[in-house]
Design an enzyme around this catalytic site. Structure first.
Site, PDB file in Angstrom:
ATOM      1  N   LEU A 103      32.275  72.255  -7.314  1.00 31.85           N
ATOM      2  CA  LEU A 103      32.470  73.361  -6.385  1.00 31.85           C
ATOM      3  C   LEU A 103      33.240  72.927  -5.149  1.00 31.85           C
ATOM      4  CD1 LEU A 103      29.153  75.368  -6.557  1.00 31.85           C
ATOM      5  CD2 LEU A 103      31.082  75.259  -8.129  1.00 31.85           C
ATOM      6  N   GLY A 125      29.627  70.352 -10.424  1.00 29.82           N
ATOM      7  CA  GLY A 125      29.930  71.608 -11.079  1.00 29.82           C
ATOM      8  C   GLY A 125      30.810  71.452 -12.302  1.00 29.82           C
ATOM      9  N   ASN A 169      25.628  65.104  -9.646  1.00 29.17           N
ATOM     10  CA  ASN A 169      25.369  64.168  -8.544  1.00 29.17           C
ATOM     11  C   ASN A 169      25.187  64.860  -7.200  1.00 29.17           C
ATOM     12  OD1 ASN A 169      28.134  64.881  -8.639  1.00 29.17           O
ATOM     13  ND2 ASN A 169      28.690  63.103  -7.415  1.00 29.17           N
ATOM     14  N   GLU A 170      24.650  66.089  -7.208  1.00 30.57           N
ATOM     15  CA  GLU A 170      24.523  66.885  -5.988  1.00 30.57           C
ATOM     16  C   GLU A 170      23.773  66.194  -4.863  1.00 30.57           C
ATOM     17  OE1 GLU A 170      25.418  69.967  -9.104  1.00 30.57           O
ATOM     18  OE2 GLU A 170      24.587  67.963  -8.943  1.00 30.57           O
TER      19      GLU A 170
END
Length: 308
Positions: free
Chosen positions: A114, A159, A183-184
């Site tokens: 994103l 994303g 990996n947010e």
């Protein structure tokens, strides 16, 4: 695990992007949310090229290839997501299309996730519109009646990984320089429940728990080992292998395959659909917090320093 941690440190958070994504109900070929625009061509090969996505449909084989072409890293911006949804609707309405391959037209990157600029310094209204578009992307791809194959020909964090996970089958380039994973947490962001559900139903609960908490990115070999991808091939053979793979899926009667797919995925889809509005509200509340905006700002500043 050590390899995954090294990949996570190496790739960090690519480009301008971060991660997130969502689910929706199955859209049959005659039950799509919005009226779709059919292809206005009669020849066997249909081409549609927007500013960020190029679609080539060969009606003689029934296979469409969707190539992401949004430099520098195919970030999932609001414009990209809108274009993606429109293209999905067109393909779903085209009876000659039975399968979809999603891949990248850019070297070394499938999608970096994103676009941070859609989440930083934006109004709550904009953030809500953006998140709804992310949900729509997931819903359309996860619930598609078409056979969907991800031809992952570059790194695919956050994303980008989610987009690959929504497909029926994933083929990745066997290149140790590439990485894939949700990996947010590295960015101080929490992957939503439908991200988690999509990964857990692919690789299992414990692997997902470790991956999400630690923000792990996996090398192609490690991704194959845990079942995050289904097949590794030389980089130049990713799309051709995806095309060849379609034959196995096309050999199954469409109605039987589609009903089976719906049976497997409907509970996950229904869970998001029932919570869609609250999920948007939760995202907006979270992403507009001062602490989260500060984390995003610090990350963008670190990118500027790296470029300098």
């Amino acid at each position: 695990m050590a390899t995954a941690l090294r990949q996570s440190a190496k790739y960090g958070l690519l480009g301008r992007l971060a991660p997130f994504v969502v689910p929706a109900s199955f859209h049959g070929r005659n039950g799509i949310d919005r009226i779709a625009l059919p292809y206005l061509m009669s020849n066997k090969r249909h081409s549609s090229s927007g500013t960020k996505i190029k679609v080539d449909l060969d009606s003689s084989t029934g296979i469409a290839v969707m190539r992401f072409q949004s430099p520098p890293v195919n970030s999932l911006s609001l414009d990209f997501l809108t274009e993606f949804a429109i293209n999905m609707e067109k393909l779903e309405m085209d009876k000659s299309c039975r399968g979809l391959i999603v891949t990248s037209a850019l070297p070394k990157i499938f999608s970096a996730g994103l676009d941070i600029l859609e989440m930083y310094g934006k109004s709550p209204e904009h953030c809500g519109e953006f998140w709804k578009a992310v949900q729509e992307m997931w819903l359309k791809l996860y619930s598609s009646n078409m056979v969907t194959v991800a031809a992952v020909n570059g790194s695919s964090p956050a994303g980008g990984c989610l987009m690959a996970l929504t497909c029926d089958y994933r083929i990745m380039a066997d290149n140790p320089r590439y990485a894939i994973g949700l990996n947010e947490t590295q960015l101080g962001i929490v992957a939503p429940f439908w991200f988690k559900d999509t990964m857990a139903k692919t690789v299992g609960h414990r692997t997902t728990e470790l991956a999400l908490q630690l923000g792990l990115l996996y090398s192609p070999q490690d991704a194959l080992r845990i079942g995050l991808v289904d097949q590794l091939v030389p980089e130049e053979e990713v799309v051709s292998t995806a095309t060849e793979t379609m034959a196995k899926w096309f050999a199954i009667p469409d109605h039987a395959r589609q009903i089976t797919k719906s049976m497997m995925r409907k509970p996950t889809i229904d869970n998001l659909v029932s919570k869609r509005e609250s999920d948007i509200k939760n995202f907006v509340s979270f992403i507009t917090r001062d602490s989260i905006q500060k984390s995003l700002r610090m990350y963008m500043e670190s990118l500027r320093k790296r470029k300098a």
